[in-house]
Design a protein around this motif. Sequence first.
Motif, PDB file in Angstrom:
ATOM      1  N   ASN A 169      -2.175   0.289   9.321  1.00  0.00           N
ATOM      2  CA  ASN A 169      -2.651  -0.890   9.630  1.00  0.00           C
ATOM      3  C   ASN A 169      -2.457  -1.851   8.498  1.00  0.00           C
ATOM      4  O   ASN A 169      -2.168  -1.483   7.398  1.00  0.00           O
ATOM      5  N   THR A 170      -2.395  -3.078   8.413  1.00  0.00           N
ATOM      6  CA  THR A 170      -1.963  -4.271   7.453  1.00  0.00           C
ATOM      7  C   THR A 170      -2.823  -4.026   6.126  1.00  0.00           C
ATOM      8  O   THR A 170      -2.179  -3.863   5.013  1.00  0.00           O
ATOM      9  N   GLU A 171      -4.194  -3.814   6.321  1.00  0.00           N
ATOM     10  CA  GLU A 171      -5.000  -3.713   5.219  1.00  0.00           C
ATOM     11  C   GLU A 171      -4.721  -2.259   4.312  1.00  0.00           C
ATOM     12  O   GLU A 171      -4.499  -2.540   3.157  1.00  0.00           O
ATOM     13  N   ARG A 172      -4.424  -1.340   5.037  1.00  0.00           N
ATOM     14  CA  ARG A 172      -4.322  -0.066   4.386  1.00  0.00           C
ATOM     15  C   ARG A 172      -2.888  -0.165   3.533  1.00  0.00           C
ATOM     16  O   ARG A 172      -2.486   0.324   2.666  1.00  0.00           O
ATOM     17  N   ARG A 173      -1.976  -0.593   4.461  1.00  0.00           N
ATOM     18  CA  ARG A 173      -0.847  -0.740   3.755  1.00  0.00           C
ATOM     19  C   ARG A 173      -0.703  -1.441   2.715  1.00  0.00           C
ATOM     20  O   ARG A 173       0.063  -1.323   1.624  1.00  0.00           O
ATOM     21  N   HIS A 174      -1.274  -2.670   2.677  1.00  0.00           N
ATOM     22  CA  HIS A 174      -1.313  -3.596   1.399  1.00  0.00           C
ATOM     23  C   HIS A 174      -1.931  -2.636   0.287  1.00  0.00           C
ATOM     24  O   HIS A 174      -1.578  -2.652  -0.963  1.00  0.00           O
ATOM     25  N   ALA A 175      -3.004  -2.025   0.507  1.00  0.00           N
ATOM     26  CA  ALA A 175      -3.437  -1.162  -0.422  1.00  0.00           C
ATOM     27  C   ALA A 175      -2.746  -0.276  -0.891  1.00  0.00           C
ATOM     28  O   ALA A 175      -2.946  -0.038  -2.225  1.00  0.00           O
ATOM     29  N   VAL A 176      -2.246   0.705  -0.244  1.00  0.00           N
ATOM     30  CA  VAL A 176      -1.223   1.623  -0.644  1.00  0.00           C
ATOM     31  C   VAL A 176      -0.221   0.880  -1.515  1.00  0.00           C
ATOM     32  O   VAL A 176       0.088   1.545  -2.432  1.00  0.00           O
ATOM     33  N   LEU A 177       0.524  -0.208  -0.952  1.00  0.00           N
ATOM     34  CA  LEU A 177       1.610  -0.709  -1.667  1.00  0.00           C
ATOM     35  C   LEU A 177       0.976  -1.149  -3.123  1.00  0.00           C
ATOM     36  O   LEU A 177       1.777  -1.242  -4.097  1.00  0.00           O
ATOM     37  N   ALA A 178      -0.201  -1.780  -3.113  1.00  0.00           N
ATOM     38  CA  ALA A 178      -0.492  -2.354  -4.418  1.00  0.00           C
ATOM     39  C   ALA A 178      -0.874  -1.155  -5.351  1.00  0.00           C
ATOM     40  O   ALA A 178      -0.582  -1.189  -6.683  1.00  0.00           O
ATOM     41  N   ALA A 179      -1.539  -0.329  -4.893  1.00  0.00           N
ATOM     42  CA  ALA A 179      -1.713   1.181  -5.869  1.00  0.00           C
ATOM     43  C   ALA A 179      -0.329   1.670  -6.335  1.00  0.00           C
ATOM     44  O   ALA A 179      -0.361   2.004  -7.508  1.00  0.00           O
ATOM     45  N   THR A 180       0.411   1.705  -5.513  1.00  0.00           N
ATOM     46  CA  THR A 180       1.846   2.172  -5.784  1.00  0.00           C
ATOM     47  C   THR A 180       2.318   1.437  -6.769  1.00  0.00           C
ATOM     48  O   THR A 180       2.867   1.969  -7.795  1.00  0.00           O
ATOM     49  N   VAL A 181       2.506   0.063  -6.738  1.00  0.00           N
ATOM     50  CA  VAL A 181       3.337  -0.755  -7.615  1.00  0.00           C
ATOM     51  C   VAL A 181       2.345  -0.648  -9.054  1.00  0.00           C
ATOM     52  O   VAL A 181       3.158  -0.390  -9.956  1.00  0.00           O
ATOM     53  N   LEU A 182       1.037  -0.566  -8.992  1.00  0.00           N
ATOM     54  CA  LEU A 182       0.498  -0.462 -10.223  1.00  0.00           C
ATOM     55  C   LEU A 182       0.801   0.913 -10.822  1.00  0.00           C
ATOM     56  O   LEU A 182       0.599   1.254 -12.003  1.00  0.00           O
ATOM     57  N   HIS A 183       0.717   2.206 -10.137  1.00  0.00           N
ATOM     58  CA  HIS A 183       0.740   3.229 -10.602  1.00  0.00           C
ATOM     59  C   HIS A 183       2.274   3.385 -11.263  1.00  0.00           C
ATOM     60  O   HIS A 183       2.410   3.867 -12.225  1.00  0.00           O
ATOM     61  N   LEU A 184       3.180   2.910 -10.360  1.00  0.00           N
ATOM     62  CA  LEU A 184       4.507   3.108 -10.736  1.00  0.00           C
ATOM     63  C   LEU A 184       4.873   2.461 -12.149  1.00  0.00           C
ATOM     64  O   LEU A 184       5.593   2.780 -12.898  1.00  0.00           O
ATOM     65  N   SER A 185       4.395   1.088 -12.357  1.00  0.00           N
ATOM     66  CA  SER A 185       4.415   0.320 -13.481  1.00  0.00           C
ATOM     67  C   SER A 185       3.870   0.962 -14.691  1.00  0.00           C
ATOM     68  O   SER A 185       4.428   1.113 -15.752  1.00  0.00           O
ATOM     69  N   ARG A 186       2.918   1.606 -14.522  1.00  0.00           N
ATOM     70  CA  ARG A 186       2.193   2.683 -15.499  1.00  0.00           C
ATOM     71  C   ARG A 186       3.247   3.773 -15.647  1.00  0.00           C
ATOM     72  O   ARG A 186       3.549   4.225 -16.890  1.00  0.00           O
ATOM     73  N   HIS A 187       3.294   4.291 -14.661  1.00  0.00           N
ATOM     74  CA  HIS A 187       4.278   5.795 -14.862  1.00  0.00           C
ATOM     75  C   HIS A 187       5.646   5.289 -15.652  1.00  0.00           C
ATOM     76  O   HIS A 187       5.938   6.155 -16.502  1.00  0.00           O
ATOM     77  N   LEU A 188       6.377   4.617 -15.013  1.00  0.00           N
ATOM     78  CA  LEU A 188       7.810   4.111 -15.571  1.00  0.00           C
ATOM     79  C   LEU A 188       7.652   3.511 -16.988  1.00  0.00           C
ATOM     80  O   LEU A 188       8.435   3.963 -17.750  1.00  0.00           O
ATOM     81  N   THR A 189       6.575   2.817 -17.468  1.00  0.00           N
ATOM     82  CA  THR A 189       6.327   2.646 -18.743  1.00  0.00           C
ATOM     83  C   THR A 189       6.276   3.747 -19.584  1.00  0.00           C
ATOM     84  O   THR A 189       7.001   3.687 -20.578  1.00  0.00           O
ATOM     85  N   ASP A 190       5.723   4.840 -19.146  1.00  0.00           N
ATOM     86  CA  ASP A 190       5.588   6.142 -19.974  1.00  0.00           C
ATOM     87  C   ASP A 190       6.802   6.743 -20.144  1.00  0.00           C
ATOM     88  O   ASP A 190       7.224   7.329 -21.082  1.00  0.00           O
ATOM     89  N   CYS A 191       7.461   6.715 -18.916  1.00  0.00           N
ATOM     90  CA  CYS A 191       8.815   7.264 -19.041  1.00  0.00           C
ATOM     91  C   CYS A 191       9.755   6.835 -19.766  1.00  0.00           C
ATOM     92  O   CYS A 191      10.773   7.350 -20.369  1.00  0.00           O
ATOM     93  N   ALA A 192       9.860   5.285 -19.742  1.00  0.00           N
ATOM     94  CA  ALA A 192      10.679   4.648 -20.764  1.00  0.00           C
ATOM     95  C   ALA A 192      10.384   4.805 -22.113  1.00  0.00           C
ATOM     96  O   ALA A 192      11.294   5.016 -23.067  1.00  0.00           O
ATOM     97  N   ILE A 193       9.129   4.934 -22.511  1.00  0.00           N
ATOM     98  CA  ILE A 193       8.683   5.168 -23.956  1.00  0.00           C
ATOM     99  C   ILE A 193       9.120   6.689 -24.355  1.00  0.00           C
ATOM    100  O   ILE A 193       9.776   6.769 -25.360  1.00  0.00           O
ATOM    101  N   ASP A 194       9.047   7.572 -23.484  1.00  0.00           N
ATOM    102  CA  ASP A 194       9.243   8.824 -23.426  1.00  0.00           C
ATOM    103  C   ASP A 194      10.944   9.036 -23.784  1.00  0.00           C
ATOM    104  O   ASP A 194      11.398   9.641 -24.702  1.00  0.00           O
ATOM    105  N   MET A 195      11.490   8.274 -23.003  1.00  0.00           N
ATOM    106  CA  MET A 195      13.150   8.610 -22.938  1.00  0.00           C
ATOM    107  C   MET A 195      13.622   7.739 -24.182  1.00  0.00           C
ATOM    108  O   MET A 195      14.343   8.167 -24.846  1.00  0.00           O
ATOM    109  N   PHE A 196      13.109   6.729 -24.707  1.00  0.00           N
ATOM    110  CA  PHE A 196      13.542   5.924 -25.727  1.00  0.00           C
ATOM    111  C   PHE A 196      13.321   6.793 -26.832  1.00  0.00           C
ATOM    112  O   PHE A 196      14.200   6.899 -27.963  1.00  0.00           O
ATOM    113  N   LYS A 197      12.119   7.620 -27.087  1.00  0.00           N
ATOM    114  CA  LYS A 197      11.853   8.567 -28.271  1.00  0.00           C
ATOM    115  C   LYS A 197      12.790   9.737 -28.145  1.00  0.00           C
ATOM    116  O   LYS A 197      13.224  10.144 -29.256  1.00  0.00           O
TER     117      LYS A 197
END
Length: 220
Positions: free
Chosen positions: A66-94
Amino acid sequence: MTVLAWARSPALSPAAVNLDRIAERIRLLRSLALPVTLMERIPVTVFNEFAAEGMRMSAQHLRDLNTERRHAVLAATVLHLSRHLTDCAIDMFKKLIGILTRRADNQAAARVTRSVREVQKPLKDVSKACHAIIEAREKGEDIAKALEQVIRWPVFATSVRAVDTLIAPDVIDGRIEMLQRYPTIRKMAPEFLSTLVFRGHARFLERWSSRLNDAVDHVT
């Protein structure tokens, strides 16, 4: 491949091109401008559950929610991915900097090894001259005459220059080799640094501000 699947599946092997691609994903996620405070509106376990769903569900399955849950899932995924990929970028740069540093050190060590092989004969010439000086001094003989008997001056001068090259301070310094890799670092560092936002920790800033004030007081 959907944008969601693309964002979730970056290549994580240390490589400059992979670092650029992770940075591209981070910029896309941040362009959505979702405030981090959204994470604080729900319990951590619920947020993690939404993010886990978004990380494993396909776009087709998300469409069935349903629309509300889909938006909630996508928002959580975006925030999680942003944090996760930032960690990945820092780790890869090191890791990339670590790889370049090890290569530079190995190159410096290999250069020293080659230099030692090449300078073995000059070292023997210098050693022969040193022994002649020691022996002449012990016997009370003329050192100059003793040297004339064991060395040829043009050859000896060349040998000394070869030894000087070997013992030069920068010969075994990996940092010199690292400077040769500046073009590689120049390609990946600006992309990496421009993607991330760096902020000082409050306690860190307070501590250094206090030290700075103390230093100013001491000077004045």
